[in-house]
Motif scaffolding. Sequence first.
Motif, PDB file in Angstrom:
ATOM      1  N   ASN A 122       0.821  -1.211   0.000  1.00 27.97           N
ATOM      2  CA  ASN A 122       0.000   0.000   0.000  1.00 27.97           C
ATOM      3  C   ASN A 122       0.862   1.272   0.000  1.00 27.97           C
ATOM      4  N   ILE A 123       1.855   1.294  -0.906  1.00 33.60           N
ATOM      5  CA  ILE A 123       2.739   2.455  -1.037  1.00 33.60           C
ATOM      6  C   ILE A 123       2.821   2.855  -2.506  1.00 33.60           C
ATOM      7  N   THR A 124       3.252   4.092  -2.751  1.00 38.59           N
ATOM      8  CA  THR A 124       3.440   4.554  -4.122  1.00 38.59           C
ATOM      9  C   THR A 124       4.787   4.079  -4.652  1.00 38.59           C
ATOM     10  N   MET A 125       4.952   4.145  -5.958  1.00 42.12           N
ATOM     11  CA  MET A 125       6.232   3.773  -6.547  1.00 42.12           C
ATOM     12  C   MET A 125       7.337   4.717  -6.072  1.00 42.12           C
ATOM     13  N   LYS A 126       7.016   5.988  -5.888  1.00 39.34           N
ATOM     14  CA  LYS A 126       8.021   6.926  -5.386  1.00 39.34           C
ATOM     15  C   LYS A 126       8.519   6.494  -4.005  1.00 39.34           C
ATOM     16  N   GLU A 127       7.603   6.060  -3.140  1.00 38.74           N
ATOM     17  CA  GLU A 127       8.000   5.610  -1.808  1.00 38.74           C
ATOM     18  C   GLU A 127       8.873   4.362  -1.876  1.00 38.74           C
ATOM     19  N   LEU A 128       8.556   3.455  -2.796  1.00 34.15           N
ATOM     20  CA  LEU A 128       9.348   2.233  -2.928  1.00 34.15           C
ATOM     21  C   LEU A 128      10.742   2.553  -3.483  1.00 34.15           C
ATOM     22  N   ILE A 129      10.828   3.485  -4.424  1.00 29.29           N
ATOM     23  CA  ILE A 129      12.132   3.896  -4.959  1.00 29.29           C
ATOM     24  C   ILE A 129      12.988   4.498  -3.843  1.00 29.29           C
ATOM     25  N   ILE A 130      12.408   5.363  -3.025  1.00 34.44           N
ATOM     26  CA  ILE A 130      13.162   5.969  -1.919  1.00 34.44           C
ATOM     27  C   ILE A 130      13.660   4.887  -0.962  1.00 34.44           C
ATOM     28  N   TYR A 131      12.803   3.923  -0.664  1.00 30.46           N
ATOM     29  CA  TYR A 131      13.179   2.812   0.224  1.00 30.46           C
ATOM     30  C   TYR A 131      14.384   2.052  -0.335  1.00 30.46           C
ATOM     31  N   LYS A 132      14.360   1.761  -1.631  1.00 33.93           N
ATOM     32  CA  LYS A 132      15.463   1.007  -2.241  1.00 33.93           C
ATOM     33  C   LYS A 132      16.734   1.848  -2.327  1.00 33.93           C
ATOM     34  N   LEU A 133      16.588   3.136  -2.627  1.00 32.49           N
ATOM     35  CA  LEU A 133      17.771   4.008  -2.675  1.00 32.49           C
ATOM     36  C   LEU A 133      18.413   4.132  -1.294  1.00 32.49           C
ATOM     37  N   LYS A 134      17.604   4.151  -0.249  1.00 28.72           N
ATOM     38  CA  LYS A 134      18.158   4.176   1.109  1.00 28.72           C
ATOM     39  C   LYS A 134      18.932   2.897   1.393  1.00 28.72           C
ATOM     40  N   GLN A 135      18.414   1.764   0.920  1.00 29.45           N
ATOM     41  CA  GLN A 135      19.145   0.508   1.085  1.00 29.45           C
ATOM     42  C   GLN A 135      20.513   0.577   0.407  1.00 29.45           C
ATOM     43  N   MET A 136      20.579   1.290  -0.712  1.00 26.57           N
ATOM     44  CA  MET A 136      21.831   1.433  -1.457  1.00 26.57           C
ATOM     45  C   MET A 136      22.737   2.517  -0.876  1.00 26.57           C
ATOM     46  N   LYS A 137      22.251   3.184   0.194  1.00 25.77           N
ATOM     47  CA  LYS A 137      23.012   4.241   0.867  1.00 25.77           C
ATOM     48  C   LYS A 137      23.289   5.437  -0.053  1.00 25.77           C
ATOM     49  N   VAL A 138      22.278   5.804  -0.818  1.00 19.95           N
ATOM     50  CA  VAL A 138      22.352   7.012  -1.638  1.00 19.95           C
ATOM     51  C   VAL A 138      22.221   8.228  -0.715  1.00 19.95           C
ATOM     52  N   GLU A 139      23.002   9.245  -0.985  1.00 17.87           N
ATOM     53  CA  GLU A 139      23.014  10.455  -0.175  1.00 17.87           C
ATOM     54  C   GLU A 139      21.616  11.066  -0.079  1.00 17.87           C
ATOM     55  N   ASP A 140      21.292  11.584   1.104  1.00 14.32           N
ATOM     56  CA  ASP A 140      19.938  12.062   1.401  1.00 14.32           C
ATOM     57  C   ASP A 140      19.411  13.067   0.382  1.00 14.32           C
ATOM     58  N   ARG A 141      20.252  13.997  -0.062  1.00 14.20           N
ATOM     59  CA  ARG A 141      19.740  15.027  -0.972  1.00 14.20           C
ATOM     60  C   ARG A 141      19.308  14.449  -2.312  1.00 14.20           C
ATOM     61  N   PHE A 142      19.811  13.270  -2.656  1.00 13.84           N
ATOM     62  CA  PHE A 142      19.414  12.637  -3.916  1.00 13.84           C
ATOM     63  C   PHE A 142      18.231  11.681  -3.731  1.00 13.84           C
ATOM     64  N   LEU A 143      17.669  11.675  -2.525  1.00  7.60           N
ATOM     65  CA  LEU A 143      16.428  10.937  -2.256  1.00  7.60           C
ATOM     66  C   LEU A 143      15.211  11.832  -2.427  1.00  7.60           C
ATOM     67  N   GLN A 144      15.447  13.105  -2.739  1.00  6.00           N
ATOM     68  CA  GLN A 144      14.360  14.063  -2.863  1.00  6.00           C
ATOM     69  C   GLN A 144      13.755  14.011  -4.264  1.00  6.00           C
ATOM     70  N   SER A 145      12.437  14.073  -4.321  1.00  3.23           N
ATOM     71  CA  SER A 145      11.706  14.109  -5.593  1.00  3.23           C
ATOM     72  C   SER A 145      10.918  15.403  -5.696  1.00  3.23           C
ATOM     73  N   LYS A 146      10.955  16.022  -6.869  1.00  4.33           N
ATOM     74  CA  LYS A 146      10.175  17.248  -7.084  1.00  4.33           C
ATOM     75  C   LYS A 146       8.681  16.964  -7.184  1.00  4.33           C
ATOM     76  N   GLY A 147       8.342  15.710  -7.504  1.00  3.72           N
ATOM     77  CA  GLY A 147       6.933  15.361  -7.689  1.00  3.72           C
ATOM     78  C   GLY A 147       6.451  15.577  -9.114  1.00  3.72           C
ATOM     79  N   TYR A 148       7.339  16.008  -9.983  1.00  4.65           N
ATOM     80  CA  TYR A 148       6.994  16.213 -11.393  1.00  4.65           C
ATOM     81  C   TYR A 148       8.276  16.145 -12.221  1.00  4.65           C
ATOM     82  N   ILE A 149       8.123  16.018 -13.527  1.00  5.44           N
ATOM     83  CA  ILE A 149       9.263  16.155 -14.442  1.00  5.44           C
ATOM     84  C   ILE A 149       8.959  17.297 -15.405  1.00  5.44           C
TER      85      ILE A 149
END
Length: 390
Positions: A122-149
Motif C-alpha cells: 500500500n505504497i506509491t512507486m516513489k515511496e518504494l524507490i526511496i526505500y530502495k535508494l536508502k538501502q543502497m546508501k544514496v546520499e539524502d539530498r538525492f532521495l528528494q523528488s520534485k513530484g513532477y518532471i
Amino acid sequence: MIDESAIIDSIELYEIKIPLKEPFQISGGVSYFRSSLIVILNSGHIKAYGEAAPFDEPYYSSETISSVKALYHDLLFKRIVGKKIKSIEDINDILSLGVRGNNFAKAGIENAYWDLICRKNNITMKELIIYKLKQMKVEDRFLQSKGYIESGVSVGIPVDNSIDTLKKWIREYLEQGYRRIKIKVKPGWDVEALKAAREVTGEFPLWIDANSSFDFDTHSELFSQMDKYRCLFYEQPLHHDDILDHAKLCKLVRTPICLDESLKSLKVAKQVLEVKASNIWNIKIQRIGGLLEGLKIYKLAVENDIKLWGGTMPESGIGAIPILTLASFEGFKFPADVEASERWYGADNDLIELHMSKDGKIVVPLSVGIENMINKYNFEKYGRLIEKVS
C-alpha cells in the motif's frame, strides 16, 4: 519494513497496438503504431502491470516484439509462475540466470513486480524507490523528488523529408510548452536540419539524437561543424555498442556527448566513467533491463557528478510510470523524454493518459499501483490476450 516477497499465481500477456498520431521516424526506421507487450502478474487479489516495449523490427535494439514473446513463452514465465519471489533483487537474479541481454523482456516482468510490491505494501512507486535508494546508501539530498518532471519533446525526421515540416512541428511544440526540443538526425539529415531547428528555437534548449547512425572516422568533422549551433549535447552519435570512439569524439568537439544505446548496464556505466566517454547519461528503463538497474546507475551517477535525464521508447502510459517517477528525483538535470500522451496518440487514446501543464510539467502519479490508473476501455480496444500461464 517493506515486504518485497510474493508468490506469482499466474501471468497474463497482452499485446497492444496503439496508432501514432503522426508517423515517427528515427535513423533506423519509421513507426506507425506503438506496439508493445503488457505483462500482468497475478498474486492473490493483486494484478500488477509492467510493459516491454521493443519495436517490431530490431533497429533500436536486438530485441523485437516477437523475440520477447518467444522468450516469455519458452523460458521466463515458467521460471517465476507458482514460485515465491523473495525480493526485487531476487526476481532480477532469476530472470538473468543464463540469459544474456534481453533487457526489454526482463524490464517488462521486473517493472510489473515493482508494481506488485507497491500494491502489496500500500505504497506509491516513489515511496518504494526511496526505500530502495536508502538501502543502497544514496546520499539524502538525492532521495528528494520534485513530484513532477519537465517534459522535453522528441521531434522525429519528417517522412516527407521536409525542412518546412520540421520547422512547423517545432513551432507547435514550443507553443504547447515543452521545456526542450530534441531533433532526430542521421547522415544526410544533419547540419541543415539542426540549423533550421536553431532558427526556430533561438536560444531555447536544443539537442540532437543520432540513434547511433554516424561513424567516427567518416563523420567526426560533421560534429565539429554542428558545434556552432550550441546544442546542450549530442545524444548517442556513434555506434550502439561503442564507448571508445565516443571518448575520442569528446576530445574533438566542444559540445558534450550523451550516451543512450551504449549505456546498457551498471557495468558499462562504470567503464564509461573510467575512459571518460561521457558525463551525460540517458536512463531508459527498457534498455537497461528494469527499474532496479536504473537505481544502481542513478547511484553511480550522482556519486560521480554525472548529469542524468530520463528517456522513453516511448512506452504507453503503463510503461512510462517507472521512468516518470525516477526522473523526478534530484539527480536528474535535463528535461525528460516522457511526453504528454496526446503528443503521441492523440487525445484520450493512451492506456494511462499523461497530461502536461502549460509550463511543460508532468506530475508523478501518487496512486498506489498502476491498475486503477488504466483506461480499461482503451486497454480492451488496443490490446489482446495472447498468453496466460498458471
